[in-house]
Design a protein around this motif. Structure first.
Motif, mmCIF file in Angstrom:
data_model
loop_
_atom_site.group_PDB
_atom_site.id
_atom_site.type_symbol
_atom_site.label_atom_id
_atom_site.label_comp_id
_atom_site.label_asym_id
_atom_site.label_seq_id
_atom_site.Cartn_x
_atom_site.Cartn_y
_atom_site.Cartn_z
ATOM 1 N N GLN A 57 27.095 74.157 55.550
ATOM 2 C CA GLN A 57 25.938 73.157 55.432
ATOM 3 C C GLN A 57 24.702 74.437 55.780
ATOM 4 O O GLN A 57 23.954 74.437 54.465
ATOM 5 C CB GLN A 57 26.389 72.247 55.369
ATOM 6 C CG GLN A 57 24.850 70.947 55.559
ATOM 7 C CD GLN A 57 24.839 69.400 56.407
ATOM 8 O OE1 GLN A 57 25.734 69.532 56.550
ATOM 9 N NE2 GLN A 57 23.939 68.322 56.075
ATOM 10 N N ALA A 58 24.940 75.218 56.607
ATOM 11 C CA ALA A 58 23.555 75.559 57.234
ATOM 12 C C ALA A 58 22.934 76.785 56.082
ATOM 13 O O ALA A 58 22.332 76.911 56.085
ATOM 14 C CB ALA A 58 24.023 75.889 58.331
ATOM 15 N N ALA A 59 24.358 76.639 55.618
ATOM 16 C CA ALA A 59 24.340 78.467 54.590
ATOM 17 C C ALA A 59 23.106 77.817 53.103
ATOM 18 O O ALA A 59 22.784 78.485 52.755
ATOM 19 C CB ALA A 59 25.244 79.083 54.577
ATOM 20 N N VAL A 60 23.736 76.943 52.516
ATOM 21 C CA VAL A 60 23.884 76.194 51.509
ATOM 22 C C VAL A 60 21.471 75.629 52.000
ATOM 23 O O VAL A 60 21.287 75.308 51.348
ATOM 24 C CB VAL A 60 23.904 74.678 51.501
ATOM 25 C CG1 VAL A 60 23.339 73.977 49.709
ATOM 26 C CG2 VAL A 60 25.099 75.500 50.698
ATOM 27 N N SER A 61 21.746 75.038 53.053
ATOM 28 C CA SER A 61 20.630 74.839 53.403
ATOM 29 C C SER A 61 19.331 76.018 53.814
ATOM 30 O O SER A 61 18.734 76.279 52.897
ATOM 31 C CB SER A 61 20.306 73.875 54.699
ATOM 32 O OG SER A 61 19.293 73.808 55.346
ATOM 33 N N GLN A 62 20.061 76.812 54.506
ATOM 34 C CA GLN A 62 19.122 78.232 54.074
ATOM 35 C C GLN A 62 18.883 78.789 53.168
ATOM 36 O O GLN A 62 17.961 79.064 52.583
ATOM 37 C CB GLN A 62 19.831 79.336 55.541
ATOM 38 C CG GLN A 62 18.707 80.646 55.310
ATOM 39 C CD GLN A 62 17.855 80.552 55.795
ATOM 40 O OE1 GLN A 62 18.185 79.429 57.201
ATOM 41 N NE2 GLN A 62 16.957 81.814 56.178
#
Length: 328
Positions: A57-62
């Motif tokens: 999720q952190a990678a998509v948010s980034q």
């Protein structure tokens, strides 16, 4: 007169050339950022989009943040948890879908000939139900003449069938024992319902996958080694069925950590409560050790493009963490 015409033509050609150069100098919308944006919209959230893209999720948010920096505008109205597109987000969504479709069209045109045939594939319940459906639908649009026969299986059975029956598998292994391309690492944890106490019963009621499942074997072996009696009260090849049983308070289950985190009604059982630590799973994409038909090669290469290896995901996570520290 002729010189004027030639001069005007030369001027137009120069202007066209400068225009093309300006186009090449302009900022580009990276396809991977557009894909993340469209996935968040169509999956209706960052978490389901992350599952679909096989990212954190952190990678998509980034990626969404990078896209917003690129265009200089917010894509979603604040607060983002409501996930409502901003005016600029609505404009970009149409272009993003068209650009991704154009990319797929170009890739299809560049592949000579029509590939046809059948591909036999085995996958764990998690991948077969959450990750692969949308990916295989996209693949089918690129290769409409390829038929995919996907079978959900447990670890030991799929490993036996790879080669004789399956061209490809996405399978679970204990750490360090897999072959092929490592896609994901996930701890295995004990879980039960917040509103019941089946862990206090003797014998301990278990909800488990069929024989041949790593998670089932690890759970039963760990309890036996700890001197605790157990009984299987629910067996199913569907993780959703097992979750329902555990959520109802009927049993204790051994699940991958990501499964428990996505189910608010479950809570972890810890070693101090008498439940031993379980091994971690590794998910591997593996091809049969034989010459694959062209259809299977196409699917394998497509999955490699869409499912980044674990080391790439770890690198992205490290970059995200570094960025958050720098911003903090």
């Amino acid at each position: 007169m002729e010189r004027d015409v030639e001069s005007q033509a030369a001027s137009r050609e120069y202007d066209d050339l400068e225009g093309r150069k300006d186009m090449l100098r302009g900022r580009l919308l990276a396809p991977e950022l557009l894909r993340a944006f469209v996935a968040v919209v169509e999956c209706n959230g960052y978490t389901p989009a992350a599952h679909y893209l096989h990212r954190t999720q952190a990678a998509v948010s980034q990626q969404i943040s990078r896209l917003e920096d690129c265009i200089g505008a917010d894509l979603f109205e604040k607060p983002t948890r409501q996930l409502k597109l901003s005016g600029q987000g609505k404009v970009l969504l149409g272009y993003a879908r068209r650009l991704l479709a154009l990319n797929n069209e170009a890739m299809e045109k560049l592949r000579p000939g029509i590939v046809s045939g059948a591909v036999r594939m085995g996958a764990t319940n998690c991948y077969a139900t959450t990750v692969l459906p949308l990916l295989l639908a996209e693949f089918s649009e690129l290769y409409p003449a390829i038929h995919i026969d996907l079978e959900v299986g447990v670890a030991e059975e799929m490993q036996r069938k790879l080669g004789p029956a399956f061209d490809l598998t996405i399978n679970a292994f204990q750490g360090g024992e897999g072959n092929g391309v490592l896609l994901r690492k996930d701890p295995v944890v004990w879980a039960m319902s917040h509103r019941a106490r089946p862990h206090l019963k003797t014998p301990i009621p278990l909800a488990v996958l069929p024989q041949g499942s790593l998670l089932r074997r690890w759970a039963q072996e760990a309890l036996t080694a700890a001197g605790r009696r157990w009984v299987v009260v629910q067996e199913s090849s569907s993780v959703e069925v097992l979750k329902a049983c555990v959520l109802a308070g009927l049993a204790v289950g051994g699940f991958q950590d990501s499964t428990v985190r996505a189910a608010p009604g479950l809570r972890l059982l810890l070693p101090e409560e008498g439940f031993p630590t379980l091994p971690s799973t590794e998910m591997w994409l593996e091809r049969a050790d034989r010459e694959l038909p062209r259809a299977a090669k196409c699917l394998y290469e497509f999955l490699l493009e869409q499912l980044p290896p674990w080391e790439v995901q770890e690198s992205a996570l490290a970059s995200d963490s570094a960025g958050e520290i720098a911003q903090g």
